[in-house]
Scaffold this motif. Structure first.
Motif, PDB file in Angstrom:
ATOM      1  N   LEU A   1       0.856  -1.183   0.000  1.00 55.92           N
ATOM      2  CA  LEU A   1       0.000   0.000   0.000  1.00 55.92           C
ATOM      3  C   LEU A   1       0.895   1.237   0.000  1.00 55.92           C
ATOM      4  CD1 LEU A   1      -2.845  -1.083   2.443  1.00 55.92           C
ATOM      5  CD2 LEU A   1      -2.476  -1.638   0.024  1.00 55.92           C
ATOM      6  N   VAL A   2       1.327   1.597  -1.211  1.00 54.43           N
ATOM      7  CA  VAL A   2       2.200   2.756  -1.414  1.00 54.43           C
ATOM      8  C   VAL A   2       1.660   3.561  -2.592  1.00 54.43           C
ATOM      9  CG1 VAL A   2       4.294   1.747  -0.430  1.00 54.43           C
ATOM     10  CG2 VAL A   2       3.763   1.362  -2.833  1.00 54.43           C
ATOM     11  N   ARG A   3       1.876   4.851  -2.537  1.00 55.13           N
ATOM     12  CA  ARG A   3       1.312   5.766  -3.524  1.00 55.13           C
ATOM     13  C   ARG A   3       1.715   5.409  -4.946  1.00 55.13           C
ATOM     14  NH1 ARG A   3      -1.074  10.681  -3.282  1.00 55.13           N
ATOM     15  NH2 ARG A   3      -0.828  10.703  -1.020  1.00 55.13           N
ATOM     16  N   THR A   4       2.959   4.920  -5.135  1.00 54.67           N
ATOM     17  CA  THR A   4       3.458   4.676  -6.489  1.00 54.67           C
ATOM     18  C   THR A   4       2.740   3.527  -7.194  1.00 54.67           C
ATOM     19  OG1 THR A   4       5.213   3.273  -5.568  1.00 54.67           O
ATOM     20  CG2 THR A   4       5.758   5.580  -6.034  1.00 54.67           C
ATOM     21  N   LYS A   5       1.919   2.768  -6.476  1.00 51.79           N
ATOM     22  CA  LYS A   5       1.122   1.711  -7.114  1.00 51.79           C
ATOM     23  C   LYS A   5      -0.139   2.271  -7.767  1.00 51.79           C
ATOM     24  CE  LYS A   5       3.800  -1.737  -5.925  1.00 51.79           C
ATOM     25  NZ  LYS A   5       4.527  -2.571  -6.915  1.00 51.79           N
ATOM     26  N   GLY A   6      -0.378   3.577  -7.648  1.00 52.13           N
ATOM     27  CA  GLY A   6      -1.555   4.177  -8.270  1.00 52.13           C
ATOM     28  C   GLY A   6      -2.827   4.000  -7.468  1.00 52.13           C
ATOM     29  N   LEU A   7      -2.706   3.734  -6.172  1.00 47.58           N
ATOM     30  CA  LEU A   7      -3.876   3.437  -5.351  1.00 47.58           C
ATOM     31  C   LEU A   7      -4.803   4.639  -5.180  1.00 47.58           C
ATOM     32  CD1 LEU A   7      -1.989   1.212  -2.830  1.00 47.58           C
ATOM     33  CD2 LEU A   7      -3.981   0.465  -4.103  1.00 47.58           C
ATOM     34  N   PHE A   8      -4.247   5.824  -5.068  1.00 47.00           N
ATOM     35  CA  PHE A   8      -5.099   7.005  -4.918  1.00 47.00           C
ATOM     36  C   PHE A   8      -5.837   7.301  -6.225  1.00 47.00           C
ATOM     37  CE2 PHE A   8      -2.108   7.334  -1.444  1.00 47.00           C
ATOM     38  CZ  PHE A   8      -2.921   7.716  -0.386  1.00 47.00           C
ATOM     39  N   GLU A   9      -5.204   7.000  -7.349  1.00 50.38           N
ATOM     40  CA  GLU A   9      -5.889   7.132  -8.637  1.00 50.38           C
ATOM     41  C   GLU A   9      -7.037   6.127  -8.756  1.00 50.38           C
ATOM     42  OE1 GLU A   9      -2.103   9.213  -9.085  1.00 50.38           O
ATOM     43  OE2 GLU A   9      -2.660   7.293  -8.222  1.00 50.38           O
ATOM     44  N   ILE A  10      -6.855   4.941  -8.171  1.00 52.19           N
ATOM     45  CA  ILE A  10      -7.948   3.967  -8.169  1.00 52.19           C
ATOM     46  C   ILE A  10      -9.160   4.543  -7.452  1.00 52.19           C
ATOM     47  CG2 ILE A  10      -8.704   1.721  -7.304  1.00 52.19           C
ATOM     48  CD1 ILE A  10      -5.828   0.714  -7.651  1.00 52.19           C
ATOM     49  N   LEU A  11      -8.939   5.139  -6.292  1.00 58.98           N
ATOM     50  CA  LEU A  11     -10.053   5.703  -5.531  1.00 58.98           C
ATOM     51  C   LEU A  11     -10.728   6.838  -6.300  1.00 58.98           C
ATOM     52  CD1 LEU A  11      -8.557   5.711  -1.920  1.00 58.98           C
ATOM     53  CD2 LEU A  11     -10.050   4.009  -2.989  1.00 58.98           C
ATOM     54  N   GLU A  12      -9.932   7.670  -6.962  1.00 62.00           N
ATOM     55  CA  GLU A  12     -10.524   8.752  -7.764  1.00 62.00           C
ATOM     56  C   GLU A  12     -11.377   8.179  -8.895  1.00 62.00           C
ATOM     57  OE1 GLU A  12      -8.065  12.105  -8.969  1.00 62.00           O
ATOM     58  OE2 GLU A  12      -6.520  11.425  -7.557  1.00 62.00           O
ATOM     59  N   ALA A  13     -10.881   7.131  -9.556  1.00 55.20           N
ATOM     60  CA  ALA A  13     -11.637   6.510 -10.648  1.00 55.20           C
ATOM     61  C   ALA A  13     -12.938   5.907 -10.136  1.00 55.20           C
ATOM     62  CB  ALA A  13     -10.783   5.446 -11.331  1.00 55.20           C
ATOM     63  N   LEU A  14     -12.873   5.260  -8.972  1.00 59.59           N
ATOM     64  CA  LEU A  14     -14.078   4.632  -8.432  1.00 59.59           C
ATOM     65  C   LEU A  14     -15.104   5.667  -7.994  1.00 59.59           C
ATOM     66  CD1 LEU A  14     -12.668   1.596  -6.416  1.00 59.59           C
ATOM     67  CD2 LEU A  14     -13.377   1.739  -8.799  1.00 59.59           C
ATOM     68  N   ALA A  15     -14.640   6.786  -7.471  1.00 61.64           N
ATOM     69  CA  ALA A  15     -15.576   7.852  -7.116  1.00 61.64           C
ATOM     70  C   ALA A  15     -16.307   8.357  -8.360  1.00 61.64           C
ATOM     71  CB  ALA A  15     -14.829   8.992  -6.426  1.00 61.64           C
ATOM     72  N   GLU A  16     -15.580   8.441  -9.474  1.00 54.68           N
ATOM     73  CA  GLU A  16     -16.197   8.855 -10.735  1.00 54.68           C
ATOM     74  C   GLU A  16     -17.233   7.825 -11.195  1.00 54.68           C
ATOM     75  OE1 GLU A  16     -14.754   9.593 -15.348  1.00 54.68           O
ATOM     76  OE2 GLU A  16     -13.380  10.106 -13.706  1.00 54.68           O
ATOM     77  N   LEU A  17     -16.910   6.544 -11.066  1.00 50.88           N
ATOM     78  CA  LEU A  17     -17.850   5.501 -11.466  1.00 50.88           C
ATOM     79  C   LEU A  17     -19.090   5.491 -10.578  1.00 50.88           C
ATOM     80  CD1 LEU A  17     -15.451   2.505 -12.217  1.00 50.88           C
ATOM     81  CD2 LEU A  17     -16.626   3.961 -13.873  1.00 50.88           C
ATOM     82  N   LYS A  18     -18.890   5.745  -9.279  1.00 47.73           N
ATOM     83  CA  LYS A  18     -20.041   5.785  -8.370  1.00 47.73           C
ATOM     84  C   LYS A  18     -20.967   6.939  -8.738  1.00 47.73           C
ATOM     85  CE  LYS A  18     -21.387   5.832  -3.519  1.00 47.73           C
ATOM     86  NZ  LYS A  18     -20.953   5.889  -2.101  1.00 47.73           N
ATOM     87  N   ARG A  19     -20.399   8.102  -9.063  1.00 45.72           N
ATOM     88  CA  ARG A  19     -21.231   9.245  -9.470  1.00 45.72           C
ATOM     89  C   ARG A  19     -22.013   8.941 -10.744  1.00 45.72           C
ATOM     90  NH1 ARG A  19     -16.496  12.081  -7.782  1.00 45.72           N
ATOM     91  NH2 ARG A  19     -15.752  12.192  -9.945  1.00 45.72           N
ATOM     92  N   ALA A  20     -21.435   8.083 -11.592  1.00 43.56           N
ATOM     93  CA  ALA A  20     -22.106   7.710 -12.837  1.00 43.56           C
ATOM     94  C   ALA A  20     -23.149   6.607 -12.630  1.00 43.56           C
ATOM     95  CB  ALA A  20     -21.075   7.250 -13.864  1.00 43.56           C
ATOM     96  N   GLY A  21     -23.296   6.152 -11.395  1.00 39.58           N
ATOM     97  CA  GLY A  21     -24.308   5.152 -11.085  1.00 39.58           C
ATOM     98  C   GLY A  21     -23.880   3.720 -11.302  1.00 39.58           C
ATOM     99  N   ARG A  22     -22.597   3.460 -11.436  1.00 39.84           N
ATOM    100  CA  ARG A  22     -22.118   2.087 -11.654  1.00 39.84           C
ATOM    101  C   ARG A  22     -21.940   1.367 -10.323  1.00 39.84           C
ATOM    102  NH1 ARG A  22     -20.793   0.534 -16.915  1.00 39.84           N
ATOM    103  NH2 ARG A  22     -20.653   2.322 -18.333  1.00 39.84           N
TER     104      ARG A  22
ATOM    105  N   LEU B   1      -8.614   5.299 -16.233  1.00 40.27           N
ATOM    106  CA  LEU B   1      -8.885   4.079 -15.468  1.00 40.27           C
ATOM    107  C   LEU B   1     -10.388   3.865 -15.316  1.00 40.27           C
ATOM    108  CD1 LEU B   1      -7.963   1.704 -13.759  1.00 40.27           C
ATOM    109  CD2 LEU B   1      -7.692   3.262 -11.822  1.00 40.27           C
ATOM    110  N   ALA B   2     -11.124   4.931 -15.023  1.00 39.45           N
ATOM    111  CA  ALA B   2     -12.580   4.819 -14.910  1.00 39.45           C
ATOM    112  C   ALA B   2     -13.191   4.353 -16.238  1.00 39.45           C
ATOM    113  CB  ALA B   2     -13.172   6.160 -14.486  1.00 39.45           C
ATOM    114  N   SER B   3     -12.699   4.885 -17.348  1.00 39.49           N
ATOM    115  CA  SER B   3     -13.215   4.490 -18.662  1.00 39.49           C
ATOM    116  C   SER B   3     -12.925   3.020 -18.951  1.00 39.49           C
ATOM    117  CB  SER B   3     -12.598   5.369 -19.750  1.00 39.49           C
ATOM    118  OG  SER B   3     -12.991   6.718 -19.593  1.00 39.49           O
ATOM    119  N   ALA B   4     -11.703   2.544 -18.581  1.00 41.15           N
ATOM    120  CA  ALA B   4     -11.353   1.138 -18.813  1.00 41.15           C
ATOM    121  C   ALA B   4     -12.242   0.217 -17.977  1.00 41.15           C
ATOM    122  CB  ALA B   4      -9.885   0.915 -18.482  1.00 41.15           C
ATOM    123  N   LEU B   5     -12.481   0.589 -16.730  1.00 38.84           N
ATOM    124  CA  LEU B   5     -13.359  -0.223 -15.878  1.00 38.84           C
ATOM    125  C   LEU B   5     -14.786  -0.250 -16.428  1.00 38.84           C
ATOM    126  CD1 LEU B   5     -11.988   0.923 -12.411  1.00 38.84           C
ATOM    127  CD2 LEU B   5     -11.985  -1.435 -13.267  1.00 38.84           C
TER     128      LEU B   5
END
Length: 362
Positions: free
Chosen positions: A192-213, A315-319
């Motif tokens: 669990l380190v920033r360089t793995k892109g984990l914070f970007e994952i959370l940002e992408a998931l927040a976008e997907l949640k707003r889109a109703g996914r 990332l959100a678009s790929a998911l």
């Protein structure tokens, strides 16, 4: 008749790291049938020591290596190193001891910058690096990009491509169900380190949640950014979608892979992650970045999807694309499993090093 002896460098065998996993696999492979592998512990992982003890170990460990080589008669030293400042200087000292005692050196590089960039602008340190690499009897790298770079750095380097591998047992040999209608089951396994892109994952998931996914993400692992990630998940309103599991090992980790649809790894910095190979062996489709050895392992659209570094929107678009195309998800899952079984098993890894050890001892 005694087996030829090989000193295999690595952290404590119970440490949680890529190199310790690699060493454990070699020790458990078919190599010990023909070679006696002697583990020589290096690094701080798995040790409890104060600053003075650490300094003493650092100073005396080359002497300990010399005594081990003289006592056992081992003919090959197998370094597991990377081009970072601490590991490089430490392993340079070990290589010098081995060469002074007439031993062969297999220098396995586990990542870091290309040799042209490591000491960029410093001619003397670059010359020392060149001598370190040229004097090795074999240098192995993880990716085709590294192979080309090392050959360009100095044509005298005896460099070989030897990618990481896994034991696919418990993953590729297990039947699994594929998700055709339920919310996507996402997973991350690693530090669990920033360089793995984990914070970007959370940002992408927040976008997907707003889109109703609908989706679920399980995060397995420990690391320095754990609590900051938990706080970011709460702030993004993802408490009901994201679960932090802590360390997950062995059979429990296999079950996690087999029960997940998509592995998210939008990393900034990689070599060849074992988690990628495990995910693919389990039929868990990766979304990751096109770094280091990853493009050698998977092809975009065939085994998984690539996204740019630091791009939550991509990332959100790929998911979303995988969420909408479950037939494509199944096709990639099956192709990923085949890919690992064809090229990335521990049997192939052991065979590669068997050939290298034989060549060194010939």
């Amino acid at each position: 008749m005694d087996k030829p002896k090989v000193v295999l460098f690595g952290p404590a065998l119970d440490a949680i790291s890529g190199v310790s996993t690699h060493v454990r696999m070699l020790l458990a492979s078919d190599l010990p049938r023909d070679f006696e592998l002697l583990h020589f512990q290096v690094g701080s992982e798995g040790r409890r020591e104060n600053a003075l003890q650490k300094l003493t170990r650092f100073v005396l460990s080359p002497l300990h290596l010399a005594l081990l080589l003289l006592r056992t008669g081992a003919g090959v030293v197998h370094l597991n190193t990377s081009l970072d400042s601490k590991g490089y200087w430490r392993d340079l000292a070990y290589a010098m001891v081995a060469r002074l005692l007439g031993r062969r050196v297999v220098n396995q590089i586990h990542g870091g910058p290309m040799p042209q960039d490591f000491f960029r602008g410093n001619a003397l340190l670059t010359w020392i690096l060149r001598r370190f690499l040229v004097s090795s009897d074999a240098v192995t790298v993880l990716s085709s990009a590294e192979l080309a770079a090392y050959r360009a750095f100095d044509a005298r380097i005896r460099v070989r491509l030897v990618p990481n591998a896994i034991d696919p047992g418990g993953l590729a040999d297990q039947a699994r169900s594929y998700n055709t209608g339920r919310p996507l089951k996402l997973v991350y396994v690693g530090r669990l380190v920033r360089t793995k892109g984990l914070f970007e994952i959370l940002e992408a998931l927040a976008e997907l949640k707003r889109a109703g996914r609908e989706f679920r993400l399980r995060i397995a692992g420990e690391g320095p950014d754990r609590y900051e990630l938990i706080a970011a998940s709460r702030k993004s309103g993802l408490d009901d979608r994201v679960q932090f599991l802590g360390s997950v090992l062995g059979a429990e980790k296999c079950r996690l892979w087999l029960d997940s649809d998509v592995f998210v790894l939008p990393s900034y910095l990689e070599g060849l992650p074992y988690s990628l190979l495990e995910a693919m062996a389990a039929g868990c489709v990766p979304i990751t970045t096109s770094l280091a050895a990853i493009p050698d392992v998977m092809r975009n659209g065939e085994h998984g999807l690539f996204v740019p570094v630091k791009s939550p929107g991509a990332l959100a678009s790929a998911l979303a694309a995988l969420d909408d195309d479950r037939e494509g998800l199944l096709r990639m899952a099956e192709a990923a499993r085949r890919r690992v079984l064809e090229r990335y098993t521990v049997a192939r890894l052991a065979g590669d090093f068997h050939k290298l050890y034989d060549a060194c001892l010939a």
